[in-house]
Design a protein around this motif. Structure first.
Motif, mmCIF file in Angstrom:
data_model
loop_
_atom_site.group_PDB
_atom_site.id
_atom_site.type_symbol
_atom_site.label_atom_id
_atom_site.label_comp_id
_atom_site.label_asym_id
_atom_site.label_seq_id
_atom_site.Cartn_x
_atom_site.Cartn_y
_atom_site.Cartn_z
ATOM 1 N N CYS A 87 3.734 -8.563 -5.511
ATOM 2 C CA CYS A 87 4.697 -8.290 -6.588
ATOM 3 C C CYS A 87 4.860 -9.432 -7.577
ATOM 4 O O CYS A 87 5.450 -9.249 -8.639
ATOM 5 C CB CYS A 87 6.053 -7.938 -5.994
ATOM 6 S SG CYS A 87 6.835 -9.295 -5.066
ATOM 7 N N GLY A 88 4.363 -10.641 -7.237
ATOM 8 C CA GLY A 88 4.534 -11.766 -8.152
ATOM 9 C C GLY A 88 6.001 -12.094 -8.379
ATOM 10 O O GLY A 88 6.826 -11.970 -7.461
ATOM 11 N N PRO A 89 6.376 -12.475 -9.609
ATOM 12 C CA PRO A 89 7.757 -12.891 -9.873
ATOM 13 C C PRO A 89 8.759 -11.749 -9.972
ATOM 14 O O PRO A 89 9.934 -12.004 -10.210
ATOM 15 C CB PRO A 89 7.648 -13.646 -11.201
ATOM 16 C CG PRO A 89 6.455 -13.054 -11.869
ATOM 17 C CD PRO A 89 5.499 -12.702 -10.772
ATOM 18 N N ASN A 96 18.591 -1.001 -4.890
ATOM 19 C CA ASN A 96 17.602 -0.397 -3.994
ATOM 20 C C ASN A 96 16.337 -1.234 -3.866
ATOM 21 O O ASN A 96 15.333 -0.772 -3.315
ATOM 22 C CB ASN A 96 17.236 1.008 -4.473
ATOM 23 C CG ASN A 96 16.601 1.010 -5.861
ATOM 24 O OD1 ASN A 96 16.981 0.210 -6.722
ATOM 25 N ND2 ASN A 96 15.646 1.909 -6.090
ATOM 26 N N LEU A 97 16.371 -2.485 -4.379
ATOM 27 C CA LEU A 97 15.188 -3.338 -4.411
ATOM 28 C C LEU A 97 15.396 -4.584 -3.561
ATOM 29 O O LEU A 97 16.457 -5.212 -3.598
ATOM 30 C CB LEU A 97 14.886 -3.747 -5.846
ATOM 31 C CG LEU A 97 13.766 -4.769 -6.085
ATOM 32 C CD1 LEU A 97 12.417 -4.229 -5.637
ATOM 33 C CD2 LEU A 97 13.725 -5.154 -7.567
ATOM 34 N N THR A 109 16.223 -13.103 -9.800
ATOM 35 C CA THR A 109 16.489 -12.162 -10.888
ATOM 36 C C THR A 109 16.721 -10.743 -10.378
ATOM 37 O O THR A 109 16.754 -9.797 -11.160
ATOM 38 C CB THR A 109 15.310 -12.148 -11.870
ATOM 39 O OG1 THR A 109 14.109 -11.774 -11.186
ATOM 40 C CG2 THR A 109 15.120 -13.514 -12.509
ATOM 41 N N GLN A 110 16.892 -10.587 -9.071
ATOM 42 C CA GLN A 110 17.069 -9.257 -8.483
ATOM 43 C C GLN A 110 18.351 -8.614 -8.987
ATOM 44 O O GLN A 110 19.417 -9.221 -8.968
ATOM 45 C CB GLN A 110 17.093 -9.365 -6.966
ATOM 46 C CG GLN A 110 17.216 -8.020 -6.255
ATOM 47 C CD GLN A 110 17.084 -8.170 -4.745
ATOM 48 O OE1 GLN A 110 16.538 -9.144 -4.266
ATOM 49 N NE2 GLN A 110 17.597 -7.197 -4.020
ATOM 50 N N GLU A 151 6.994 -19.255 -3.856
ATOM 51 C CA GLU A 151 7.498 -19.528 -5.201
ATOM 52 C C GLU A 151 7.747 -18.224 -5.960
ATOM 53 O O GLU A 151 8.763 -18.082 -6.653
ATOM 54 C CB GLU A 151 6.496 -20.395 -5.988
ATOM 55 C CG GLU A 151 6.303 -21.793 -5.446
ATOM 56 C CD GLU A 151 5.302 -21.860 -4.308
ATOM 57 O OE1 GLU A 151 5.186 -22.922 -3.685
ATOM 58 O OE2 GLU A 151 4.625 -20.832 -4.040
ATOM 59 N N MET A 152 6.833 -17.277 -5.816
ATOM 60 C CA MET A 152 7.002 -15.990 -6.491
ATOM 61 C C MET A 152 8.190 -15.218 -5.918
ATOM 62 O O MET A 152 8.986 -14.635 -6.669
ATOM 63 C CB MET A 152 5.723 -15.158 -6.354
ATOM 64 C CG MET A 152 4.539 -15.682 -7.142
ATOM 65 S SD MET A 152 4.777 -15.546 -8.924
ATOM 66 C CE MET A 152 3.085 -15.777 -9.492
ATOM 67 N N ILE A 153 8.330 -15.217 -4.601
ATOM 68 C CA ILE A 153 9.429 -14.483 -3.971
ATOM 69 C C ILE A 153 10.777 -15.090 -4.370
ATOM 70 O O ILE A 153 11.748 -14.364 -4.655
ATOM 71 C CB ILE A 153 9.264 -14.469 -2.437
ATOM 72 C CG1 ILE A 153 8.075 -13.582 -2.039
ATOM 73 C CG2 ILE A 153 10.533 -13.978 -1.749
ATOM 74 C CD1 ILE A 153 8.230 -12.120 -2.420
#
Length: 262
Positions: free
Chosen positions: A39-41, A78-79, A73-74, A65-67
């Motif tokens: 998923c990257g960033p 539901n994510l 920014t979440q 780092e990506m996670i």
């Protein structure tokens, strides 16, 4: 290998377009679980969560780092984002949509993994992935040639993948058919126009150059980049547009695959 989320999203307009063209072919109405593998960033996983608000959407990536960037920014309830090694991962039984955007090329055995994932998905599930198909282009060929030169081979031997890092469309078509999918496989070459003094170098700094940068000291990395930049400047000559602004044409081939399991 350490990733730089800010560098990766520098060319977001160009990098994100294939994702949206890929996922537009998915017509799942009410999936239970949607997985963005690699998923990257995180911004593209957000778009999946917005598209299917009643689904559980998970973004997976091997880069901490990506996670961390994705979690910072979440927004969608539901994510969620989790660290995962794709070589050790298997889809859960209720996975109705599996998306992998520009990730498979980093895994040498991804064809075998792909067949395993598709076999594990249940009837009716969707799979969608896209990979860069430009490993034979000057941007990559010149990088491999330079890494194999007398100056750099002692430090960089075996670091870069060869031009067979991904298969051809027919290879992926067969894998999907063998796994019982109704496949839709195609390729597109984007005529990307980049701006700036060293745009191709800036592009690969976010992706293809990462393995090299992780192996070299800061001084050696700078030397390698300067030599590489001179080579690609000849391969991708800049030109001035009607306003006199510097432009560089950077063709980029991508391979797409989408399918629903019968």
């Amino acid at each position: 290998m350490k990733w730089d989320p800010s560098k990766y999203v520098q060319f977001a307009d160009h990098r994100d377009r294939p994702f949206y063209e890929l996922t537009a072919r998915i017509t799942a109405a009410a999936p239970r679980l949607v997985v963005d593998l690699g998923c990257g960033p995180g911004p593209l996983a957000h778009s999946l969560a917005e598209r299917w608000p009643d689904a559980r959407v998970i973004g997976l990536d091997s880069s901490q780092e990506m996670i961390e960037q994705a979690r910072s920014t979440q927004q969608s309830p539901n994510l969620s984002f989790q660290s995962a090694d794709a070589t050790q991962w298997m889809p859960e039984a209720d996975t109705d949509v599996l998306v992998s955007n520009a990730m498979l090329q980093w895994i040498p055995e991804h064809r075998e993994l792909l067949a395993t994932w598709l076999e594990a998905l249940t009837p009716g599930a969707w799979f969608a992935a896209q990979v860069p198909g430009n490993f034979g282009s000057p941007s990559h060929a010149l990088m491999r040639q330079l890494a194999a030169s007398a100056r750099w081979a002692p430090q960089l031997a075996g670091v870069l993948r060869h031009d067979d890092a991904v298969g051809e469309p027919a290879d992926y078509l067969k894998i999907m058919v063998d796994a019982g999918f109704e496949p839709d496989v195609w390729e597109t070459t984007y005529g990307q126009v980049l701006t700036g003094e060293h745009p191709v170098l800036e592009w690969v700094r976010g992706t293809a150059l990462r393995p090299i940068l992780s192996k070299l000291s800061a001084a050696d990395a700078l030397e390698f980049e300067e030599e590489y930049s001179g080579l690609v400047a000849q391969a991708y000559p800049a030109f001035a547009d009607a306003r006199g602004e510097r432009q560089t044409l950077f063709p980029f081939r991508r391979i797409f695959m989408v399918g629903r399991k019968r």
